[in-house]
Scaffold this motif. Structure first.
Motif, PDB file in Angstrom:
ATOM      1  N   LEU A   1       0.863  -1.183   0.000  1.00  0.00           N
ATOM      2  CA  LEU A   1       0.000   0.000   0.000  1.00  0.00           C
ATOM      3  C   LEU A   1       0.896   1.228   0.000  1.00  0.00           C
ATOM      4  O   LEU A   1       1.625   1.486   0.940  1.00  0.00           O
ATOM      5  CB  LEU A   1      -0.901  -0.002   1.229  1.00  0.00           C
TER       6      LEU A   1
ATOM      7  N   SER B   1      -0.045   4.719  -0.793  1.00  0.00           N
ATOM      8  CA  SER B   1      -0.621   5.947  -0.247  1.00  0.00           C
ATOM      9  C   SER B   1      -2.135   5.812  -0.251  1.00  0.00           C
ATOM     10  O   SER B   1      -2.697   4.952  -0.937  1.00  0.00           O
ATOM     11  CB  SER B   1      -0.189   7.176  -1.052  1.00  0.00           C
ATOM     12  N   TRP B   2      -2.795   6.675   0.508  1.00  0.00           N
ATOM     13  CA  TRP B   2      -4.254   6.623   0.563  1.00  0.00           C
ATOM     14  C   TRP B   2      -4.823   7.985   0.919  1.00  0.00           C
ATOM     15  O   TRP B   2      -4.128   8.848   1.448  1.00  0.00           O
ATOM     16  CB  TRP B   2      -4.721   5.571   1.580  1.00  0.00           C
ATOM     17  N   SER B   3      -6.103   8.161   0.630  1.00  0.00           N
ATOM     18  CA  SER B   3      -6.824   9.387   0.984  1.00  0.00           C
ATOM     19  C   SER B   3      -8.286   9.035   1.189  1.00  0.00           C
ATOM     20  O   SER B   3      -8.887   8.361   0.347  1.00  0.00           O
ATOM     21  CB  SER B   3      -6.687  10.430  -0.135  1.00  0.00           C
TER      22      SER B   3
ATOM     23  N   SER C   1     -10.561  12.966  -3.731  1.00  0.00           N
ATOM     24  CA  SER C   1      -9.772  11.884  -3.157  1.00  0.00           C
ATOM     25  C   SER C   1      -8.731  11.384  -4.148  1.00  0.00           C
ATOM     26  O   SER C   1      -7.584  11.091  -3.778  1.00  0.00           O
ATOM     27  CB  SER C   1     -10.715  10.744  -2.736  1.00  0.00           C
TER      28      SER C   1
ATOM     29  N   LEU D   1     -12.813   6.839  -0.794  1.00  0.00           N
ATOM     30  CA  LEU D   1     -11.539   6.297  -0.323  1.00  0.00           C
ATOM     31  C   LEU D   1     -10.700   5.937  -1.534  1.00  0.00           C
ATOM     32  O   LEU D   1     -11.135   5.149  -2.378  1.00  0.00           O
ATOM     33  CB  LEU D   1     -11.778   5.051   0.539  1.00  0.00           C
ATOM     34  N   SER D   2      -9.528   6.528  -1.641  1.00  0.00           N
ATOM     35  CA  SER D   2      -8.595   6.223  -2.726  1.00  0.00           C
ATOM     36  C   SER D   2      -7.316   5.658  -2.140  1.00  0.00           C
ATOM     37  O   SER D   2      -6.867   6.093  -1.081  1.00  0.00           O
ATOM     38  CB  SER D   2      -8.266   7.481  -3.538  1.00  0.00           C
ATOM     39  N   PHE D   3      -6.736   4.702  -2.828  1.00  0.00           N
ATOM     40  CA  PHE D   3      -5.438   4.179  -2.409  1.00  0.00           C
ATOM     41  C   PHE D   3      -4.703   3.587  -3.610  1.00  0.00           C
ATOM     42  O   PHE D   3      -5.330   3.150  -4.575  1.00  0.00           O
ATOM     43  CB  PHE D   3      -5.574   3.136  -1.282  1.00  0.00           C
TER      44      PHE D   3
ATOM     45  N   LEU E   1      -6.368   2.117   8.238  1.00  0.00           N
ATOM     46  CA  LEU E   1      -5.430   3.011   7.552  1.00  0.00           C
ATOM     47  C   LEU E   1      -5.015   4.166   8.453  1.00  0.00           C
ATOM     48  O   LEU E   1      -3.839   4.549   8.495  1.00  0.00           O
ATOM     49  CB  LEU E   1      -6.063   3.546   6.266  1.00  0.00           C
TER      50      LEU E   1
END
Length: 242
Positions: A6, A8-10, A62, A180-182, A219
């Motif tokens: 993983l 990055s995420w937002s 996102s 949710l983005s990753f 997360l």
């Protein structure tokens, strides 16, 4: 077992745009987010920005949080229902024997949000739009794993909005708009921090949206594990070094 990295995420929702705010919301155990306006999307030209509904604005914001200018990645846009409010308005127009808005129709299709984002960014990368009535998070990961056979990195966007009142007695609905983005990439066992493994003896009592919010919680805390279920099969999803 599948090992992923993983990158990055937002996660965004009304009034929830930082890890600290999400952490406070989880600690309060409330289903209500804070009052807030949808993301402004000032980096997108006004002509295209006006085409985004509330759902699209959260998905776009996102996504843009993770991608550098000019960066192109194959992407998976996953939404259980899509913009059902817009679809309902088209059905009401039909019921009233009114002509359907061509713009409304073009924006109601399931890949409309992804298309507008790609146009705004002049991004010609492959786009996949999926829907799932059960295990939306898991189905998104399955699709990402398949695409990682051909691409080194994949962007995933999971997003939804509360259903119109007409539908709520019949289907699950999130408490508020969210996205949710990753980004995940291929991994060998030494650098894996996101591990998905079948867990036949485990059972998940969480609904589709509870699974997604539980993943956001993991997360935020940067480690943890959860059981998710789809197609009568349970899987364990773990974040953290092995």
């Amino acid at each position: 077992m599948v090992n992923l990295e993983l990158e990055s995420w937002s996660a965004l929702a009304p009034g929830l745009n930082t890890s600290e705010l999400w952490q406070a919301w989880f600690a309060d155990a409330s289903n209500d987010a804070f009052e807030d306006k949808p993301p402004a999307l000032k980096q997108i030209p006004a002509l295209l920005r006006r085409r985004f509904s509330t759902l699209g604005k959260y998905a776009a914001a996102s996504t843009l949080n993770l991608l550098a200018e000019g960066e192109s990645l194959p992407s998976i846009f996953a939404s259980r229902h899509g913009d059902t409010g817009l679809t309902l308005s088209l059905l009401q127009e039909i019921g009233q024997t009114q002509p359907i808005s061509p713009t409304g129709f073009s924006l109601a299709v399931h890949n409309a949000v992804a298309g507008i984002i790609s146009i705004a960014r002049d991004d010609k990368s492959p786009i996949t739009a999926i829907s799932s009535m059960q295990g939306l998070l898991l189905q998104t990961l399955f699709e990402a794993i398949a695409q990682l056979e051909s691409h080194p990195r994949v962007l995933c966007i999971i997003y939804d909005i509360p259903l119109p009142d007409l539908y709520r007695p019949y289907q699950l609905s999130p408490p508020f708009p969210f996205a949710l983005s990753f980004i995940v990439r291929r991994s060998d066992s030494s650098d894996a921090n996101l591990i998905l493994r079948p867990t036949p003896d485990a059972n998940s009592q969480l609904g589709t949206y509870d699974e997604i919010f539980q993943f956001i919680k993991i997360l935020v805390e940067q480690q943890g594990s959860q059981v998710i279920k789809a197609n009568q099969m349970s899987w364990s999803l773990t974040l953290g070094k092995r």
